[in-house]
Design a protein around this motif. Structure first.
Motif, PDB file in Angstrom:
ATOM      1  N   TYR A 473       0.833  -1.217   0.000  1.00 37.02           N
ATOM      2  CA  TYR A 473       0.000   0.000   0.000  1.00 37.02           C
ATOM      3  C   TYR A 473       0.863   1.261   0.000  1.00 37.02           C
ATOM      4  O   TYR A 473       0.524   2.270  -0.626  1.00 37.02           O
ATOM      5  N   PHE A 476       1.948   1.888  -3.519  1.00 43.42           N
ATOM      6  CA  PHE A 476       0.867   2.467  -4.322  1.00 43.42           C
ATOM      7  C   PHE A 476       0.709   3.958  -4.026  1.00 43.42           C
ATOM      8  O   PHE A 476       0.533   4.774  -4.942  1.00 43.42           O
ATOM      9  N   LEU A 477       0.756   4.321  -2.742  1.00 41.61           N
ATOM     10  CA  LEU A 477       0.608   5.730  -2.371  1.00 41.61           C
ATOM     11  C   LEU A 477       1.737   6.571  -2.949  1.00 41.61           C
ATOM     12  O   LEU A 477       1.518   7.685  -3.448  1.00 41.61           O
ATOM     13  N   VAL A 479       3.501   5.964  -5.674  1.00 43.19           N
ATOM     14  CA  VAL A 479       3.309   6.103  -7.123  1.00 43.19           C
ATOM     15  C   VAL A 479       2.243   7.151  -7.414  1.00 43.19           C
ATOM     16  O   VAL A 479       2.380   7.978  -8.332  1.00 43.19           O
ATOM     17  N   ALA A 480       1.162   7.137  -6.624  1.00 40.21           N
ATOM     18  CA  ALA A 480       0.097   8.116  -6.835  1.00 40.21           C
ATOM     19  C   ALA A 480       0.592   9.538  -6.604  1.00 40.21           C
ATOM     20  O   ALA A 480       0.289  10.457  -7.376  1.00 40.21           O
ATOM     21  N   LEU A 481       1.392   9.727  -5.544  1.00 37.83           N
ATOM     22  CA  LEU A 481       1.928  11.066  -5.288  1.00 37.83           C
ATOM     23  C   LEU A 481       2.855  11.528  -6.396  1.00 37.83           C
ATOM     24  O   LEU A 481       2.853  12.701  -6.789  1.00 37.83           O
ATOM     25  N   ALA A 483       2.654  10.630  -9.518  1.00 37.93           N
ATOM     26  CA  ALA A 483       1.820  10.959 -10.672  1.00 37.93           C
ATOM     27  C   ALA A 483       1.202  12.345 -10.518  1.00 37.93           C
ATOM     28  O   ALA A 483       1.161  13.141 -11.472  1.00 37.93           O
ATOM     29  N   ILE A 484       0.708  12.642  -9.311  1.00 30.87           N
ATOM     30  CA  ILE A 484       0.137  13.966  -9.068  1.00 30.87           C
ATOM     31  C   ILE A 484       1.200  15.043  -9.252  1.00 30.87           C
ATOM     32  O   ILE A 484       0.958  16.103  -9.846  1.00 30.87           O
TER      33      ILE A 484
END
Length: 496
Positions: A473, A476-477, A479-481, A483-484
């Motif tokens: 998890y 995943f977090l 990678v999301a940051l 991307a943002i």
């Protein structure tokens, strides 16, 4: 958006790496050293001592102990203390230099420093008062270390031709084991000595000893032994008598060896190269009357026979040595449900590393916790010994006598008597109080087994893959940051 980018690029990596940096700093700072001085007032027939303590690291090197005016150095000893608590091992090494006073009086020790591994340790010195002795012979004067005599070339003019001759010497190299026959597990002390007479000092000197010693030790090493080496780094002479004639003896290497099987210990002949000067046949005060040369000395080969232990059901497991049992208990009254500490200490000469106390025999109504293991090893005067302690926490749920002698025992083999002995407790605590089917007790404040964190810890069962899922998890977090952050960077470029 810029703040988010700065957080991801700078703050987050720094946060993730802080624990590693702290752990490295903690490990590097674990090594500690200190100097300890002996008694300031003592009679002339007792030694003054200077010791250093090293904790948290293995000894790699240390500088020489200071020379004290009015005293002679008189041997060293080393003590190693090893503790195992909750599976965590810690050790402390103490090396002690003894000093013998030449005469009574008052002496001032100036402040001095020693380098131990990479640590510089300082002592403030002090004042010593040496009083009269009651009995005992006076300490013999010190003999200086083996040294060559320096030389100078002729100052003016060309030196005249000299005819040199090689003087005879009585020096020899010898490997000396203290026993010719030993049992498996019994210690044998070996030492490599170089002997020479006082007259030989003027024509002999050591040559590249630090470079020769590793190869000598490699040849003397045995593959089928447990080896305890002596932490001796200074080579100083001692006066001995060989065949009724006085010699100076230099100890080059020593160790205590404990054979692991019946294979004989075979020590080959080893060589030591020395500087030997040839002297002028007709000495001339204006010329150099010595010419440097070399001579190689060889020790004799030695063999130590190793005997099997007598038949016994536990022959392959018993420790070998001259041991005694020392017991200790931390209270005088005992109640059911209350924990008390019992210490089983093995003391004497032998390979303490091979001493392992079997687990207590299970008994209904008794609970044993531990043990904590504390080993204190001393190497001195060619002997290796000390003590090894096993500390248990014991809880009795029923009243009556605690039969420690039937629960704990250690079978040992005494090589001096060639007999097996069994070390059994003699203490038999008498427990009073009602029967307690379930026992809870508060940890002793000084007991290393039971800490406050253990009492307050959460004992809820967790899934085996819990931490793997948390890591997934977190990825995943992250990678999301990222991307943002990338989208924000792209958006900011379009708006320019």
């Amino acid at each position: 958006m810029r703040f988010l980018l700065y957080f991801l690029a700078v703050v987050l990596p720094a946060f993730l790496w802080v624990p590693t940096a702290m752990a490295q700093g903690t490990s590097a700072s674990r090594a500690e050293a200190e100097i300890e001085l002996g008694k300031a007032s003592f009679p002339i027939n007792e030694y003054f001592t200077i010791s250093f303590h090293l904790r948290g690291a293995a000894l790699e090197r240390y500088s020489a102990f200071p020379d004290l005016e009015g005293f002679k150095k008189s041997g060293k000893s080393s003590t190693t203390t090893t503790r195992i608590v909750n599976g965590q091992r810690s050790s402390e090494l103490i090396i002690t230099q003894r000093y013998a006073a030449y005469a009574e009086g008052e002496y001032v020790i100036k402040p001095f420093t020693m380098t131990i591994n990479a640590l510089t340790v300082r002592s403030g010195g002090g004042t010593l008062r040496v009083g009269p002795q009651a009995t005992g012979p006076a300490t013999p004067p010190s003999t200086g270390p083996l040294q060559g005599i320096g030389s100078l070339d002729q100052l003016f003019g060309k030196p005249k031709p000299q005819e040199y001759v090689e003087p005879k010497d009585q020096a020899f190299l010898a490997l000396v084991p203290d026993r010719a026959r030993i049992y498996v597990g019994q210690g044998v002390h070996i030492a490599l000595y170089f002997y020479l007479t006082a007259e030989d000092q003027g024509v002999l000197d050591f040559y590249n000893f630090a470079g020769q010693l590793p190869d000598i030790i490699r040849q003397l090493r045995q593959r089928t032994v447990w080896e305890e080496t002596f932490d001796e780094q200074e080579i100083t002479p001692e006066a001995v008598t060989v065949g009724g004639k006085p010699f100076l003896r230099f100890k080059l290497y020593e160790a205590e060896l404990y054979p692991l099987n019946t294979q004989p210990l075979v020590f080959p002949a080893v060589a030591l190269q020395m500087v030997k000067y040839r002297v002028a046949k007709k000495p001339d005060p204006g010329l150099d009357n010595r010419m440097e040369g070399f001579k190689t000395y060889f020790s004799g080969a030695k063999t130590v026979t190793v005997l099997a232990l007598p038949p016994h059901p536990l022959r392959d497991q018993v420790p070998v040595g001259s041991y005694q049992l020392r017991e200790a208990i931390d209270r005088t009254t005992f109640r059911t449900g209350q924990a008390f500490a019992y210490t089983f200490t093995v003391e004497g000469e032998g390979n303490l590393a091979a001493v392992n106390l079997p687990a207590p025999a299970p008994r209904e109504g008794l609970e044993f916790y531990g043990p904590d293991v504390d080993q204190n090893l001393t190497r001195e005067s060619g002997r290796v010994g000390g003590r090894k302690s096993f500390r248990f926490r014991v809880v009795a749920r029923r009243p009556g006598q605690v039969p420690l002698d039937s629960l704990l025992r250690l079978v040992v083999f005494n090589p001096e008597t060639a007999r097996y002995d069994t070390l059994r407790p003699e203490l038999r605590p008498q427990v009073r109080g009602p029967v307690r089917e379930t026992v809870t007790f508060s940890p002793h404040p000084t007991d290393p087994f039971y800490q406050e964190a253990l009492r307050d810890a959460d004992n809820t069962l967790q899934q085996i893959g819990l931490y793997r899922d948390v890591r997934r998890y977190a990825n995943f977090l992250l990678v999301a940051l990222l991307a943002i952050a990338g989208f924000g960077w792209w958006q900011a470029g379009r708006n320019r």
